[in-house]
Design an enzyme around this catalytic site. Structure first.
Site: not given
Length: 316
Positions: A27, A184
């Site tokens: 991320s 993610d």
């Protein structure tokens, strides 16, 4: 936004003359990691992060109508925000540093573990189509793709696809044309500190440090999503809990292992929410300072020789 703590920690390590032969990130960690892998120094990292317009990160698809645009995008594309501003920003900043594809980040190190693909950067993403963790560029070959030709900015954009908040990325197989949906990387690996641990039986030459910026459960959902991260949805607490557990829960028991904690810089980022992009400069600077302070405290007690005795072969 909690990644500002990671920025502060990285700046402090750079100021202390640490270098980053290899970096892994998930991320926001993939964003900072990409710049570190591209060779920025402390001042360079400060400069590039000052150029990010935080207000533009939660961008809108189609007509910019508050809430309506997010709602349409959420139900039509699977995410409230397209995330194109961040992709473009990362790509342009990396190009200034001479990096466009993973081929520009090949590792030339005769002493490296030959079992690990030779790249300076590894980005974590989650393939929800096949239910697996992707380590990019290592796993591009599973999609019939040449890792050297893939854009770093695209991998970073996939890694930061917070479920429901950002539109998922699509990755098309080079031969079959079949698409996989990527979200993610934190859904399966939010703290990949072990990824460069040697597998060839040789003694490690240097440590691998990990910077932790996400709070633990219970309570992480409130800290991750203050005032609800998804403005297009009603405040359904269960949705927040599911997303928070996906991002935090997988690594929560792992990070309690002694040989993980000994090399972990734990940054208190409770002052800011993960998508609090309207935070003012004072708040942002405060989170950066928290990262610097955490790294400083870690370095004050870090002892490489002692670590190697207790945790052999758990570093690069």
């Amino acid at each position: 936004m909690k990644g500002l703590g990671l920025v502060g920690a990285a700046i402090r390590l750079l100021e202390d003359k640490y270098t980053f032969p290899r970096v892994a990130g998930t991320s926001v960690g993939s964003i900072v990691g990409a710049f570190l892998a591209a060779g920025v120094d402390a001042e360079g990292l400060k400069k590039v992060m000052r150029g990010l317009d935080y207000s533009r990160v939660p961008d809108r698809a189609g007509p910019p109508v508050f809430i309506a645009s997010e709602g349409i995008s959420l139900f039509a594309r699977g995410g409230a925000h397209p995330g194109e501003y961040v992709r473009t920003w990362v790509r342009e900043e990396l190009e200034k540093l001479g990096v466009r594809t993973f081929g520009d980040l090949r590792l030339d190190d005769a002493g490296a573990d030959a079992n690990l693909p030779p790249y300076k950067l590894v980005v974590m993403a989650t393939d929800v189509t096949h239910g697996r963790l992707l380590r990019l560029p290592w796993d591009y070959e599973q999609f019939g793709l040449n890792p050297d030709e893939q854009l770093v900015a695209d991998a970073v954009r996939a890694s930061m696809s917070i479920p429901l908040y950002f539109t998922p990325e699509k990755l098309r197989h080079g031969q079959t044309g079949r698409e996989s949906t990527l979200v993610d990387g934190g859904v399966l690996s939010n703290f990949p500190v072990e990824i460069f641990d040697r597998t060839d039986g040789r003694d490690p030459r240097w440590p691998t440090f990990g910077v932790k910026i996400i709070p633990a459960l219970p309570g992480a959902d409130a800290k991750l999503f203050p005032a609800l991260a998804l403005p297009a949805l009603p405040p359904v607490h269960e949705v927040e809990q599911v997303v928070a557990t996906a991002i935090v829960g997988h690594d929560q028991s792992y990070i309690d292992r002694p040989c993980v904690r000994r090399r972990m810089i734990d940054v208190n980022t409770s002052a800011i929410g993960i998508v609090e992009f309207d935070a003012d400069k004072k708040m942002r600077d405060g989170v950066v300072r928290k990262g610097r302070d955490a790294a400083q405290q870690f370095l004050a007690t870090w002892n490489w020789d002692e670590y190697r005795k207790k945790c052999p072969q758990t570093s690069a």
